[in-house]
Design a protein around this motif. Sequence first.
Motif, short mmCIF file in Angstrom:
data_model
loop_
_atom_site.label_atom_id
_atom_site.label_comp_id
_atom_site.label_asym_id
_atom_site.label_seq_id
_atom_site.Cartn_x
_atom_site.Cartn_y
_atom_site.Cartn_z
N TYR A 1 -2.75 1.55 7.42
CA TYR A 1 -2.91 2.30 6.17
C TYR A 1 -4.22 3.07 6.18
N LYS B 1 0.82 -1.21 0.00
CA LYS B 1 0.00 0.00 0.00
C LYS B 1 0.85 1.27 0.00
N GLU C 1 -4.71 7.07 5.23
CA GLU C 1 -5.05 7.03 3.80
C GLU C 1 -5.40 8.41 3.27
#
Length: 615
Positions: free
Chosen positions: A209, A36, A213
């Motif tokens: 994450y 990610k 984000e």
Amino acid sequence: MHMAHEMMLGKDIFGHRFQADQECKIKKYNFKKPDKFSKDQIRTISIIHETFARLSTSTLSAMLRSLALIHVAAVDQLTYEEFIRSVPNPTCLGIVNMNPLKGMAVLEIDPSLTCAIIDRLLGGRGDGATTGREYSEIEMGLIEGVLIRLLGGLREAWTPVFNLAPLLGQIETNPQFAQIVPPTEMVVLISLEAKIGEAEGMINFCVPYITIEAIMSRLTAVYMYSTVKRKANVSEVAPDLMFDIKSEALVCVSGERISLERIGALKKGDRIRLPEWKDGGAFIRSGGVPVLNLTRQARPDSQGLEFSVEPPVITKLEFLESQKAPPEADLQRIEEPLIKMSDEIRRGFESLQKKMSELSSWQESVADQLEYGGPPTEIPEHRTGGRRPFAVVTRDNVDWLASVIGVEHPQLIGMILSFLSSDLASDVIGRLPESIRPDIIKRIGTIERIAPHVIQEVERTLEKKMRAMPMEEVMRSGGIDTAVGILNYATRSIEKQIIEYLEDDDPELAEEIKRRMFVFEDIVLLQPEGIPKIYHEAGPQQFAVAMKGIIHEVHDHIFKCLNEEDLEELKSELEQTKPMRLSDVETVQQTVVSIIRRLEQSGEIIVARADEKLV
């Protein structure tokens, strides 16, 4: 046919430009563990936390009065389940609310480092020995203060990218209770290698994450350094200093709004209406932006213009910027002071709540004492102007204190005892397990300075425990003394049956009860003819030592029961005995008591009981 099928399959995957003889590099992709974070984002996160490591080094060095070395060891992306599996149990896990982001993170400190930090806070040398036990309430309170200070450095480290306001939510010791995201969620793990004194360990900061984000686009070196540069160009200045800056300035008056078509048609001599001129309104413009408001003053001679200066329009040198900052930068400049003000208000409320809680507890204690009686309680320290720490510990509650601190860190026990009077501390240490006594004395002898807030935190927790426990009832009920008192009033048959059972089941308890049931002063309960037998069994010298320090009534009773020859011999021994330790006298008395119990069991003497009559 097979070749044609491969070409069709290749075109489906790579597109119509794919050629059969074209070489392709195949990269493996794990769908269970997708990446990610890009390399640039990982590098930016590493740079941010290098700053956090430097700030944490300064913070811990100041708090612990010891050199702390912290640096970023690694930045990896993995699943949250992999992180949780790597964490020992028990450990110190701080659940962090990543305000204003909608999500949480985890700050974990290795157990060896945690023990070293606690040891240093309590005045120890900072050894990293760990016992693998759960942290006590007092230790959790001390660690909470350390985590809050570290989060202050984390907030400052993230400032170039985002105005983060991390807030400690709770502290867990079991990793399984820290499920802030699903196990398969990807996280970025920043591992900091730390050394405090001789103790070494890791400080891990785990950020999911999903939590960051929303600001992933900012995690680039270009954005971070451009933000730092913009902030460096805009600085707060006092209004009076603005007049010392040499800059071209124009006095302007707002005119009417006209169209571009009319502006293009203007010629020399054309007039434009100035609506604010009549009211005296004007302003100074410098660098293309208004900086000061003016008011035109009316003059009777109508020669020249005179203006009075109004409050400045701006207090920042924004007009020195080559170009207007983007709206996002303006938003950050507004957010930063608001966040600082919010933090100050929050800290003020927390301090106020703490003081109100202390006063409330003191008022409740006073109310209980007025209703039920008892000694007066000291009011909180901030009301008395200072007092000796741990004044709440008295001779009446040493048993309770020993039971509470007996499972604590040895350095904590040593710190508490060092503030007590010597006789009281000796009484407490005598009730602690033998295995930890030497270590406690060693730590007391090498204890260093302790910060006042650490002492207050430990004292506050102890007082809280004391208020929550009904010590009076516990201290006044049960125990060997109670058992001895019951047996002293029991019949001989009941006493014999209970003692015989205890001798088989718990010999040590049986011996202690027998020792306390009959003391040397109880010799007055014997028949007069039994005392000479005991005297001859023990011997004149030993009997004389046993008589040292007894009350006159017992002294006179023994003299009356002896014949003249034995009496003269005993008096001679009493005159010759020298001063002795009380413990040595008590040992001899117990020897004589053992002789009495042996003679009683053989039936040679009789000990009269309260419920028995001799016939």
